[in-house]
Write a protein that holds these residues in place. Structure first.
Motif, PDB file in Angstrom:
ATOM      1  N   ILE A  90     -27.518 -18.096  12.875  1.00  0.00           N
ATOM      2  CA  ILE A  90     -28.414 -18.696  12.379  1.00  0.00           C
ATOM      3  C   ILE A  90     -29.186 -19.163  13.447  1.00  0.00           C
ATOM      4  O   ILE A  90     -28.924 -19.826  14.290  1.00  0.00           O
ATOM      5  N   ASP A  91     -30.708 -18.885  13.252  1.00  0.00           N
ATOM      6  CA  ASP A  91     -31.357 -19.491  14.205  1.00  0.00           C
ATOM      7  C   ASP A  91     -32.252 -20.669  13.746  1.00  0.00           C
ATOM      8  O   ASP A  91     -32.071 -20.741  12.823  1.00  0.00           O
ATOM      9  N   PRO A  92     -32.913 -21.114  14.793  1.00  0.00           N
ATOM     10  CA  PRO A  92     -33.766 -22.519  14.283  1.00  0.00           C
ATOM     11  C   PRO A  92     -34.764 -22.236  13.013  1.00  0.00           C
ATOM     12  O   PRO A  92     -35.270 -23.231  12.617  1.00  0.00           O
ATOM     13  N   GLN A  93     -35.192 -21.003  12.874  1.00  0.00           N
ATOM     14  CA  GLN A  93     -36.206 -20.692  11.704  1.00  0.00           C
ATOM     15  C   GLN A  93     -35.329 -20.148  10.507  1.00  0.00           C
ATOM     16  O   GLN A  93     -35.693 -20.030   9.541  1.00  0.00           O
ATOM     17  N   LEU A  94     -34.145 -20.499  10.534  1.00  0.00           N
ATOM     18  CA  LEU A  94     -33.135 -20.552   9.593  1.00  0.00           C
ATOM     19  C   LEU A  94     -33.080 -19.092   9.166  1.00  0.00           C
ATOM     20  O   LEU A  94     -32.611 -18.747   8.001  1.00  0.00           O
ATOM     21  N   ASN A  95     -33.146 -17.974   9.966  1.00  0.00           N
ATOM     22  CA  ASN A  95     -33.098 -16.664  10.010  1.00  0.00           C
ATOM     23  C   ASN A  95     -31.448 -16.246  10.061  1.00  0.00           C
ATOM     24  O   ASN A  95     -30.985 -17.158  11.050  1.00  0.00           O
ATOM     25  N   LEU A  96     -31.101 -15.300   9.526  1.00  0.00           N
ATOM     26  CA  LEU A  96     -29.478 -15.146   9.636  1.00  0.00           C
ATOM     27  C   LEU A  96     -29.219 -13.790  10.090  1.00  0.00           C
ATOM     28  O   LEU A  96     -29.928 -12.708   9.828  1.00  0.00           O
ATOM     29  N   LEU A  97     -28.243 -13.457  10.821  1.00  0.00           N
ATOM     30  CA  LEU A  97     -27.703 -12.229  11.020  1.00  0.00           C
ATOM     31  C   LEU A  97     -26.285 -12.381  10.558  1.00  0.00           C
ATOM     32  O   LEU A  97     -25.385 -13.240  10.714  1.00  0.00           O
ATOM     33  N   LYS A  98     -26.036 -11.199   9.467  1.00  0.00           N
ATOM     34  CA  LYS A  98     -24.990 -11.232   8.665  1.00  0.00           C
ATOM     35  C   LYS A  98     -24.298  -9.714   8.714  1.00  0.00           C
ATOM     36  O   LYS A  98     -24.965  -9.053   9.153  1.00  0.00           O
ATOM     37  N   GLY A  99     -22.989  -9.635   8.099  1.00  0.00           N
ATOM     38  CA  GLY A  99     -22.586  -8.334   7.931  1.00  0.00           C
ATOM     39  C   GLY A  99     -21.211  -7.994   8.999  1.00  0.00           C
ATOM     40  O   GLY A  99     -21.025  -6.871   8.761  1.00  0.00           O
ATOM     41  N   GLY A 100     -20.855  -9.251   9.473  1.00  0.00           N
ATOM     42  CA  GLY A 100     -19.737  -8.803  10.290  1.00  0.00           C
ATOM     43  C   GLY A 100     -18.536  -8.281   9.543  1.00  0.00           C
ATOM     44  O   GLY A 100     -17.743  -7.565  10.005  1.00  0.00           O
ATOM     45  N   GLY A 101     -18.284  -8.522   8.326  1.00  0.00           N
ATOM     46  CA  GLY A 101     -17.355  -8.149   7.480  1.00  0.00           C
ATOM     47  C   GLY A 101     -17.829  -6.762   6.666  1.00  0.00           C
ATOM     48  O   GLY A 101     -16.881  -6.339   5.739  1.00  0.00           O
ATOM     49  N   GLY A 102     -18.699  -6.287   6.807  1.00  0.00           N
ATOM     50  CA  GLY A 102     -19.334  -5.072   6.273  1.00  0.00           C
ATOM     51  C   GLY A 102     -19.675  -5.505   4.906  1.00  0.00           C
ATOM     52  O   GLY A 102     -20.166  -4.298   4.016  1.00  0.00           O
ATOM     53  N   ALA A 103     -20.264  -6.524   4.288  1.00  0.00           N
ATOM     54  CA  ALA A 103     -20.730  -6.630   2.818  1.00  0.00           C
ATOM     55  C   ALA A 103     -22.051  -6.957   2.782  1.00  0.00           C
ATOM     56  O   ALA A 103     -22.635  -7.320   1.837  1.00  0.00           O
ATOM     57  N   LEU A 104     -22.866  -6.703   3.920  1.00  0.00           N
ATOM     58  CA  LEU A 104     -24.302  -7.119   3.928  1.00  0.00           C
ATOM     59  C   LEU A 104     -25.177  -6.531   2.851  1.00  0.00           C
ATOM     60  O   LEU A 104     -26.292  -7.363   2.471  1.00  0.00           O
ATOM     61  N   LEU A 105     -24.734  -5.339   2.068  1.00  0.00           N
ATOM     62  CA  LEU A 105     -25.577  -4.829   1.277  1.00  0.00           C
ATOM     63  C   LEU A 105     -25.510  -5.451   0.114  1.00  0.00           C
ATOM     64  O   LEU A 105     -26.451  -6.139  -0.594  1.00  0.00           O
ATOM     65  N   ARG A 106     -24.347  -5.852  -0.498  1.00  0.00           N
ATOM     66  CA  ARG A 106     -24.119  -6.564  -1.640  1.00  0.00           C
ATOM     67  C   ARG A 106     -24.568  -8.047  -1.521  1.00  0.00           C
ATOM     68  O   ARG A 106     -24.994  -8.899  -2.523  1.00  0.00           O
ATOM     69  N   GLU A 107     -24.207  -8.526  -0.172  1.00  0.00           N
ATOM     70  CA  GLU A 107     -24.496 -10.045   0.007  1.00  0.00           C
ATOM     71  C   GLU A 107     -26.150  -9.989  -0.268  1.00  0.00           C
ATOM     72  O   GLU A 107     -26.495 -11.232  -0.757  1.00  0.00           O
ATOM     73  N   LYS A 108     -26.838  -9.183   0.298  1.00  0.00           N
ATOM     74  CA  LYS A 108     -28.231  -9.345   0.251  1.00  0.00           C
ATOM     75  C   LYS A 108     -28.753  -9.159  -1.162  1.00  0.00           C
ATOM     76  O   LYS A 108     -29.735  -9.602  -1.686  1.00  0.00           O
ATOM     77  N   ILE A 109     -28.351  -8.296  -1.936  1.00  0.00           N
ATOM     78  CA  ILE A 109     -28.561  -8.144  -3.238  1.00  0.00           C
ATOM     79  C   ILE A 109     -28.226  -9.268  -3.999  1.00  0.00           C
ATOM     80  O   ILE A 109     -29.411  -9.885  -4.906  1.00  0.00           O
ATOM     81  N   VAL A 110     -27.174  -9.857  -4.005  1.00  0.00           N
ATOM     82  CA  VAL A 110     -27.053 -11.017  -4.541  1.00  0.00           C
ATOM     83  C   VAL A 110     -27.932 -12.267  -4.369  1.00  0.00           C
ATOM     84  O   VAL A 110     -28.579 -13.193  -4.800  1.00  0.00           O
ATOM     85  N   ALA A 111     -28.019 -12.215  -2.817  1.00  0.00           N
ATOM     86  CA  ALA A 111     -29.052 -13.424  -2.388  1.00  0.00           C
ATOM     87  C   ALA A 111     -30.287 -13.329  -3.019  1.00  0.00           C
ATOM     88  O   ALA A 111     -30.921 -14.414  -3.441  1.00  0.00           O
ATOM     89  N   PHE A 112     -30.890 -11.924  -3.079  1.00  0.00           N
ATOM     90  CA  PHE A 112     -32.304 -11.955  -3.545  1.00  0.00           C
ATOM     91  C   PHE A 112     -32.316 -12.279  -5.065  1.00  0.00           C
ATOM     92  O   PHE A 112     -33.664 -12.424  -5.459  1.00  0.00           O
ATOM     93  N   ALA A 113     -31.432 -12.169  -5.723  1.00  0.00           N
ATOM     94  CA  ALA A 113     -31.308 -12.084  -7.044  1.00  0.00           C
ATOM     95  C   ALA A 113     -31.091 -13.669  -7.352  1.00  0.00           C
ATOM     96  O   ALA A 113     -30.930 -14.429  -8.683  1.00  0.00           O
ATOM     97  N   SER A 114     -30.840 -14.640  -6.390  1.00  0.00           N
ATOM     98  CA  SER A 114     -30.476 -16.133  -6.568  1.00  0.00           C
ATOM     99  C   SER A 114     -31.637 -17.046  -6.377  1.00  0.00           C
ATOM    100  O   SER A 114     -32.441 -16.857  -5.745  1.00  0.00           O
ATOM    101  N   ASP A 115     -31.605 -18.184  -7.156  1.00  0.00           N
ATOM    102  CA  ASP A 115     -32.590 -19.000  -7.156  1.00  0.00           C
ATOM    103  C   ASP A 115     -32.613 -19.763  -5.997  1.00  0.00           C
ATOM    104  O   ASP A 115     -33.675 -20.523  -5.486  1.00  0.00           O
TER     105      ASP A 115
END
Length: 241
Positions: A90-115
């Motif tokens: 997590i950087d100071p701009q609150l940008n994230l690096l994710k996907g160490g577990g290999g779930a980045l695609l589904r994580e991003k789909i769910v995140a974009f669908a979230s309020d």
């Protein structure tokens, strides 16, 4: 329980406060998300929250169901009220690096669908610049050599250099995501311009998704020995609980 595990649990406990009855709730993937799921399962033993839970990976689905949390079919759900997930950096701009577990695609789909997206982590995940953790890039297995070359060129255009290797399992087999894709782990060391790199990777034809989550987190709870720090994208403020 180790100190790091305790910190993850403390961050998870803060996020749990935002879960309200009747929510559609996204459950992230990884060790910190698992700490949240365990706390959620404990709460559900004493409260009837009438939640509809969706999982960001098959691993999360199994983990939640083993603890008595029913997982809904996300194919029938268009909107998510709240997603709780972890991050590799997590950087100071609150940008994230994710996907160490290999779930980045589904994580991003769910995140974009979230309020609302709340990220929980121990304080070691907070870095001045993304990139020390290898950036996962999910790719199709047609034209792998060409796709890897295009990823390398895109990275150079964004000021990044480093080795790029296909992920392997512990037994040496090719790693496959839940969607059957490959992961290219990009060991850049640093990513000086995450937004530019994300934009360039988005236009590589063989790239399914990448682990840069830009401007997605609404709130971040970082647990440190001296307390839990709260970062809000809405206010750009830091609070300590």
């Amino acid at each position: 329980m180790t100190d790091i595990q305790n910190l993850k649990r403390e961050a998870a406990a803060e996020a749990l406060k935002f879960v309200e009855p009747g929510m559609v709730l996204g459950l992230g993937t990884g060790s910190t998300a698992s700490a949240f799921i365990e706390l959620l399962a404990e709460r559900l033993k004493t409260e009837d929250l009438d939640l509809t839970c969706v999982a960001t990976s098959e691993q999360t689905k199994r983990f939640a169901e083993e603890r008595g949390i029913k997982i809904a079919d996300f194919n029938t759900i268009a909107d998510v009220d709240l997603t709780i997930d972890g991050a590799d950096e997590i950087d100071p701009q609150l940008n994230l690096l994710k996907g160490g577990g290999g779930a980045l695609l589904r994580e991003k789909i769910v995140a974009f669908a979230s309020d609302r997206v709340i990220i929980i982590a121990d304080a070691s995940k907070y870095v001045e610049q993304l990139g020390e953790f290898p950036l996962p890039v999910e790719i199709v297995d047609f034209g792998v050599a060409a796709t890897l070359a295009m990823i390398e060129a895109a990275a150079e255009d964004a000021g990044c250099q480093g080795s790029i290797a296909l992920r392997r399992t512990a037994s040496g087999d090719t790693f496959r995501t839940d969607g059957g894709h490959l992961i290219a782990d990009c060991a850049f060391g640093s990513i000086p311009d995450p937004e530019t790199l994300a934009d360039l990777l988005d236009i590589v034809p063989g790239v399914v998704e990448h682990g840069l989550f830009i401007g997605i987190a609404d709130d971040i709870f970082l647990a440190a020995p001296d307390g839990v720090r709260h970062y809000s994208a809405a206010t750009d403020d830091e609070d300590e609980d």
